[in-house]
Design a protein around this motif. Structure first.
Motif, mmCIF file in Angstrom:
data_model
loop_
_atom_site.group_PDB
_atom_site.id
_atom_site.type_symbol
_atom_site.label_atom_id
_atom_site.label_comp_id
_atom_site.label_asym_id
_atom_site.label_seq_id
_atom_site.Cartn_x
_atom_site.Cartn_y
_atom_site.Cartn_z
ATOM 1 N N ALA A 144 0.830 -1.236 0.043
ATOM 2 C CA ALA A 144 0.027 0.172 -0.031
ATOM 3 C C ALA A 144 0.878 1.286 -0.089
ATOM 4 O O ALA A 144 0.508 2.149 -0.837
ATOM 5 C CB ALA A 144 -0.926 0.023 1.300
ATOM 6 N N LEU A 145 2.016 1.223 0.667
ATOM 7 C CA LEU A 145 2.749 2.398 0.546
ATOM 8 C C LEU A 145 3.597 2.593 -0.445
ATOM 9 O O LEU A 145 3.916 3.654 -1.056
ATOM 10 C CB LEU A 145 3.954 2.134 1.954
ATOM 11 C CG LEU A 145 3.489 2.285 3.256
ATOM 12 C CD1 LEU A 145 4.603 2.230 4.299
ATOM 13 C CD2 LEU A 145 3.118 3.703 3.493
ATOM 14 N N ASN A 146 3.851 1.399 -1.027
ATOM 15 C CA ASN A 146 4.651 1.589 -2.264
ATOM 16 C C ASN A 146 3.698 2.016 -3.579
ATOM 17 O O ASN A 146 4.086 2.689 -4.597
ATOM 18 C CB ASN A 146 5.227 0.347 -2.775
ATOM 19 C CG ASN A 146 6.444 -0.280 -2.117
ATOM 20 O OD1 ASN A 146 7.022 0.518 -1.322
ATOM 21 N ND2 ASN A 146 6.742 -1.482 -1.830
ATOM 22 N N ASN A 147 2.405 1.768 -3.599
ATOM 23 C CA ASN A 147 1.390 2.284 -4.469
ATOM 24 C C ASN A 147 0.897 3.285 -3.866
ATOM 25 O O ASN A 147 -0.222 3.893 -4.788
ATOM 26 C CB ASN A 147 0.137 1.168 -4.483
ATOM 27 C CG ASN A 147 0.850 -0.374 -5.165
ATOM 28 O OD1 ASN A 147 1.897 -0.351 -5.910
ATOM 29 N ND2 ASN A 147 0.193 -1.549 -4.696
ATOM 30 N N LYS A 148 1.496 4.154 -3.016
ATOM 31 C CA LYS A 148 0.833 5.344 -2.607
ATOM 32 C C LYS A 148 -0.502 5.470 -2.370
ATOM 33 O O LYS A 148 -1.305 6.466 -2.242
ATOM 34 C CB LYS A 148 1.164 6.343 -3.848
ATOM 35 C CG LYS A 148 2.677 6.674 -4.034
ATOM 36 C CD LYS A 148 2.795 7.860 -5.117
ATOM 37 C CE LYS A 148 4.397 7.872 -5.222
ATOM 38 N NZ LYS A 148 4.609 9.073 -6.186
ATOM 39 N N GLN A 149 -1.153 4.328 -1.630
ATOM 40 C CA GLN A 149 -2.288 4.257 -0.939
ATOM 41 C C GLN A 149 -2.255 4.579 0.255
ATOM 42 O O GLN A 149 -1.271 4.336 1.165
ATOM 43 C CB GLN A 149 -2.831 2.566 -0.971
ATOM 44 C CG GLN A 149 -3.247 2.360 -2.653
ATOM 45 C CD GLN A 149 -3.474 0.747 -2.620
ATOM 46 O OE1 GLN A 149 -3.702 0.104 -1.602
ATOM 47 N NE2 GLN A 149 -3.449 0.233 -3.931
ATOM 48 N N GLN A 150 -3.197 5.144 1.091
ATOM 49 C CA GLN A 150 -3.128 5.605 2.381
ATOM 50 C C GLN A 150 -3.252 4.183 3.331
ATOM 51 O O GLN A 150 -2.397 4.193 4.379
ATOM 52 C CB GLN A 150 -4.718 6.366 2.544
ATOM 53 C CG GLN A 150 -4.577 7.962 2.097
ATOM 54 C CD GLN A 150 -5.559 8.529 2.618
ATOM 55 O OE1 GLN A 150 -6.635 8.128 3.039
ATOM 56 N NE2 GLN A 150 -5.233 9.666 2.554
ATOM 57 N N GLN A 151 -4.174 3.197 2.935
ATOM 58 C CA GLN A 151 -4.214 2.107 3.946
ATOM 59 C C GLN A 151 -4.694 0.693 3.208
ATOM 60 O O GLN A 151 -5.372 1.129 2.186
ATOM 61 C CB GLN A 151 -5.076 2.203 5.028
ATOM 62 C CG GLN A 151 -4.838 3.558 6.081
ATOM 63 C CD GLN A 151 -3.554 3.262 6.849
ATOM 64 O OE1 GLN A 151 -3.307 2.282 7.151
ATOM 65 N NE2 GLN A 151 -3.024 4.394 7.419
ATOM 66 N N PHE A 153 -3.606 2.653 10.448
ATOM 67 C CA PHE A 153 -2.674 3.604 11.218
ATOM 68 C C PHE A 153 -3.354 4.995 11.238
ATOM 69 O O PHE A 153 -3.098 5.423 9.902
ATOM 70 C CB PHE A 153 -1.100 3.307 10.998
ATOM 71 C CG PHE A 153 -0.557 1.969 11.415
ATOM 72 C CD1 PHE A 153 0.165 2.139 12.336
ATOM 73 C CD2 PHE A 153 -0.799 0.808 11.006
ATOM 74 C CE1 PHE A 153 0.881 0.927 13.142
ATOM 75 C CE2 PHE A 153 -0.186 -0.366 11.335
ATOM 76 C CZ PHE A 153 0.488 -0.342 12.474
ATOM 77 N N ILE A 154 -3.345 5.667 11.953
ATOM 78 C CA ILE A 154 -4.070 6.923 11.954
ATOM 79 C C ILE A 154 -3.113 8.082 12.419
ATOM 80 O O ILE A 154 -3.600 9.089 12.394
ATOM 81 C CB ILE A 154 -5.525 7.173 12.611
ATOM 82 C CG1 ILE A 154 -5.300 6.839 14.105
ATOM 83 C CG2 ILE A 154 -6.389 6.250 12.178
ATOM 84 C CD1 ILE A 154 -6.559 7.162 15.040
#
Length: 327
Positions: free
Chosen positions: A211-218, A225-226
């Motif tokens: 998700a981080l690599n695909n620039k998704q929030q979560q 994680f908020i």
């Protein structure tokens, strides 16, 4: 001797729990049987799919999971308040996704009018279903029974597939929660079946990194994680997703190299907030199950949990003083 589930779960103390299920004898959940050469790897997908599906049915969120060759680890968040707020239609909509219900609940869903006598029984049934939809035992039952049936069908056999009841650990504070999540996410690394969290299939850490690599929030269907909570912010883990993923990746390198240097050099913001040093953290994420039995947290939290669950003593109190105290 196994403890009654009421002595292991206390929502007054914490909504977070670590659940472990193990296969009986040489039954294989996933992986490859070295004796027969038969592969069961596809069953990992069964577990993951069922787990994520049930998170959309129950008022229970998934914080972490790892599907191993003969056992599973899941960290759960029980949202009782959300279930308490559901209307009757919502309770039945969710429950009927996994169970047929009764003739009365089916009659209500079809729009048929219930008699006053039927309504009394119907209301009691709805409240029973509501409780089941935030009950960890019912959640785990709906995973394990489903997987056991599918595995036995595939193996053309009958009988027990899981090693009795699942084990649960109450996670009483943020240090215990984050350490247990990392312990679960790093399971394939400790078992030496993977060399990096990025390649650890059927784990939450892989989903979060993707998700981080695909620039998704979560990632979808996982407890988010908020960061620092703000007014009207959604429920979630009050730390940065980026910081958590970096900490898990750094910790994996320390486990592989058998050194604490990587963690010390990284100076994790999460460890600083928790007040844990690198040595404490490394012991927690490699030996969590070894040191804690039915609950984990700071000494004060452990004693409160002990009173609420009517335990005479709780194993792990000494380690709680040593590992979950401020550095």
């Amino acid at each position: 001797m196994p403890q009654p589930r009421r002595n292991q779960i206390s929502l007054v103390d914490t909504p977070y729990y670590h659940c472990i299920s193990r296969c009986v004898r040489r039954s294989y959940l996933c992986g490859i049987d070295k004796y027969t050469g038969q592969t069961y790897e596809h069953r990992r997908g069964w577990v993951e799919d069922r787990l994520l599906f049930l998170s959309t049915v129950f008022s229970i969120s998934i914080c972490a999971y790892a599907v191993m060759s003969n056992h599973t680890h899941i960290v759960l968040y029980v949202d009782k308040s959300a279930a308490d707020d559901w209307k009757i239609d919502e309770v039945l909509r969710r429950y009927h996704k996994i169970h047929k219900g009764t003739l009365l609940t089916q009659k209500y869903v079809c729009g048929d009018k219930l008699t006053p006598g039927e309504l009394i029984t119907f209301d009691e049934t709805v409240e029973l279903y509501r409780k089941r939809l935030y009950d960890i035992s019912w959640f785990m039952r709906n995973i394990n029974e489903h997987i056991a049936r599918e595995a036995n069908k595939e193996d053309s056999c009958t009988g027990r597939f899981w090693e009795g009841r699942f084990k649960s650990q109450a996670l009483l504070d943020e240090s215990a929660l984050l350490a247990c999540m990392a312990y679960v996410d790093l399971n394939p690394i400790r078992a030496k079946v993977e060399k990096s969290p990025k390649t650890s299939k059927y784990t939450t850490i892989k989903k979060r990194l993707q998700a981080l690599n695909n620039k998704q929030q979560q990632p979808k269907n996982l407890m988010p994680f908020i960061g620092n909570p703000k007014q009207n912010s959604p429920k979630g883990i009050t730390y940065s997703l980026e910081n958590y993923c970096e900490l898990v990746q750094t910790t994996s390198r320390s486990i592989i190299d058998e050194k604490t240097d990587h963690i010390e050099k990284y100076q994790s913001p999460i460890l600083q907030q928790l007040g844990l040093d690198s040595a404490q953290w490394l012991i927690l994420v490699t030996e969590f199950e070894k040191h804690f039995f039915c609950a984990a947290g700071a000494e004060l939290m452990m004693n409160t949990f002990k009173r609420h669950t009517h335990h005479q003593r709780i194993r792990g109190m000494g380690k709680a003083k040593q590992l979950l105290k401020r550095a």
